[in-house]
Design an enzyme around this catalytic site. Structure first.
Site, short mmCIF file in Angstrom:
data_model
loop_
_atom_site.label_atom_id
_atom_site.label_comp_id
_atom_site.label_asym_id
_atom_site.label_seq_id
_atom_site.Cartn_x
_atom_site.Cartn_y
_atom_site.Cartn_z
N ASP A 106 -1.31 2.24 -15.71
CA ASP A 106 -1.90 3.24 -16.61
C ASP A 106 -1.19 3.14 -17.95
OD1 ASP A 106 -2.98 5.44 -17.82
OD2 ASP A 106 -2.25 6.91 -16.39
N LYS A 134 -6.06 0.59 -16.27
CA LYS A 134 -6.91 1.50 -17.04
C LYS A 134 -7.03 1.03 -18.48
CE LYS A 134 -5.97 5.66 -14.45
NZ LYS A 134 -5.48 7.04 -14.51
N ASP A 161 -3.61 7.84 -4.80
CA ASP A 161 -3.71 9.22 -4.32
C ASP A 161 -3.88 10.21 -5.45
OD1 ASP A 161 -1.03 8.94 -5.44
OD2 ASP A 161 -0.62 10.88 -4.51
P1 IMP Z 1 2.08 4.14 -15.46
O1 IMP Z 1 3.58 4.14 -15.37
O2 IMP Z 1 1.56 5.19 -16.40
O3 IMP Z 1 1.49 2.79 -15.73
O4 IMP Z 1 1.54 4.65 -14.08
C1 IMP Z 1 1.62 3.89 -13.00
C2 IMP Z 1 1.70 4.72 -11.73
O5 IMP Z 1 1.06 6.00 -11.85
C3 IMP Z 1 0.93 3.99 -10.69
O6 IMP Z 1 1.78 3.15 -9.97
C4 IMP Z 1 0.35 5.10 -9.85
O7 IMP Z 1 1.25 5.44 -8.83
C5 IMP Z 1 0.20 6.26 -10.79
N1 IMP Z 1 -1.18 6.39 -11.31
C6 IMP Z 1 -1.62 6.17 -12.57
N2 IMP Z 1 -2.93 6.41 -12.70
C7 IMP Z 1 -3.36 6.75 -11.47
C8 IMP Z 1 -4.67 7.13 -10.94
O8 IMP Z 1 -5.70 7.17 -11.63
N3 IMP Z 1 -4.70 7.44 -9.63
C9 IMP Z 1 -3.61 7.41 -8.83
N4 IMP Z 1 -2.38 7.07 -9.26
C10 IMP Z 1 -2.25 6.75 -10.58
#
Ligand code: IMP
Ligand code: MG
Length: 185
Positions: A106, A134, A161
Site C-alpha cells: 500500500d 495499490k 484481513d
Molecule cells: P504498507 O506498509 O502501507 O505498504 O502496508 C502494507 C501492509 O498493510 C500489508 O502487508 C497489509 O498487511 C496491510 N494492508 C494494506 N492495505 C490493505 C488492504 O487493503 N487490506 C488488508 N491489508 C492491507
C-alpha cells in the site's frame, strides 16, 4: 463459489485469476532461480500465508520457507506509517538467496522497512514479491515480482484481513466502506 459475505462490495480478483497468476509467477521465479540451491522464501505474517503457500508449492527449484511478522495498522484501515516488529525469522539468512513474499503493498512502508532490515543481514541476494499493489503509493519501493495492480480501496481475502476477518476467502474483494468507517470505531 460459496456465499459472499454481506460486507463485501465486489470481488476484484477471482480464485481462478489468482491461481493462474500465481502459477505464472512461480514459473518466472523458477526460471530466474534455476541455478540457485538455497532459496529461502520469507512470508510476511499474517497476510502472506496463503500467497506464500500457493507460490511455494508451484516452484520447481529447491526452496525453504520461513516467516516474519510485523504490523503497521492495528484495527484501523489507515496506516500510521510505523512498522512494529512482532516475530523474527527462525533461521539466519546470511549468504542465502532471499525472496521476501508480501501480500499487498500500500504505502510501501512495510516492504521498505523489511527490505532494509533483511539487507543488513547480508543475504547472497534479496528480491521482493507481492501479490497485489495499490495504485496509491507514498514510497516507490522496488518489486521484482508483482501479481496485480488494484485500485486504492480496502481489500480482504486470500490472506488479507480487516480486523482479522475474511482472511480465508479464496478470492480478493473490496470491503464495503460502511464496514470499516463505522462511527465510533
Ligand atoms: P504498507 O506498509 O502501507 O505498504 O502496508 C502494507 C501492509 O498493510 C500489508 O502487508 C497489509 O498487511 C496491510 N494492508 C494494506 N492495505 C490493505 C488492504 O487493503 N487490506 C488488508 N491489508 C492491507
Ligand atoms: Mg502484510
Amino acid at each position: 463459489m460459496s456465499q459472499i459475505p454481506a460486507d463485501i462490495e465486489r470481488v476484484l480478483l477471482t480464485e481462478d485469476q489468482i491461481q493462474k497468476r500465481v502459477g505464472e509467477l512461480a514459473a518466472q521465479i523458477s526460471r530466474d532461480y534455476a541455478s540457485v540451491d538455497n532459496l529461502v522464501m520469507i512470508g510476511v505474517l499474517k497476510g502472506a500465508f496463503m500467497f506464500l503457500s500457493d507460490l511455494a508449492r508451484r516452484l520447481e527449484i529447491p526452496r525453504s520457507v520461513d516467516f516474519i511478522a510485523v504490523t503497521s495498522y492495528g484495527k484501523s484501515a489507515h496506516s500510521s506509517g510505523e512498522v512494529r516488529f512482532i516475530m523474527d525469522l527462525r533461521e539466519p539468512t546470511m549468504g542465502k538467496h532471499v525472496l521476501l513474499v508480501e501480500d499487498i503493498v500500500d504505502s510501501g512502508h512495510t516492504l521498505a522497512y523489511l527490505h532494509h532490515t533483511l539487507q543488513g543481514r547480508h543475504p547472497a541476494s534479496l528480491r521482493t514479491a507481492a501479490l497485489v499493489r495499490k495504485s496509491r503509493r507514498s514510497m516507490d519501493v522496488h518489486l521484482d515480482y508483482l501479481g496485480f495492480e488494484i485500485p486504492d480501496v480496502w481489500v480482504v481475502g486470500y490472506g488479507l484481513d480487516y480486523a482479522d476477518q475474511y482472511r480465508t476467502l479464496p478470492y480478493i474483494a473490496e470491503l464495503k466502506k460502511s464496514a470499516y468507517e463505522k462511527p465510533g470505531r
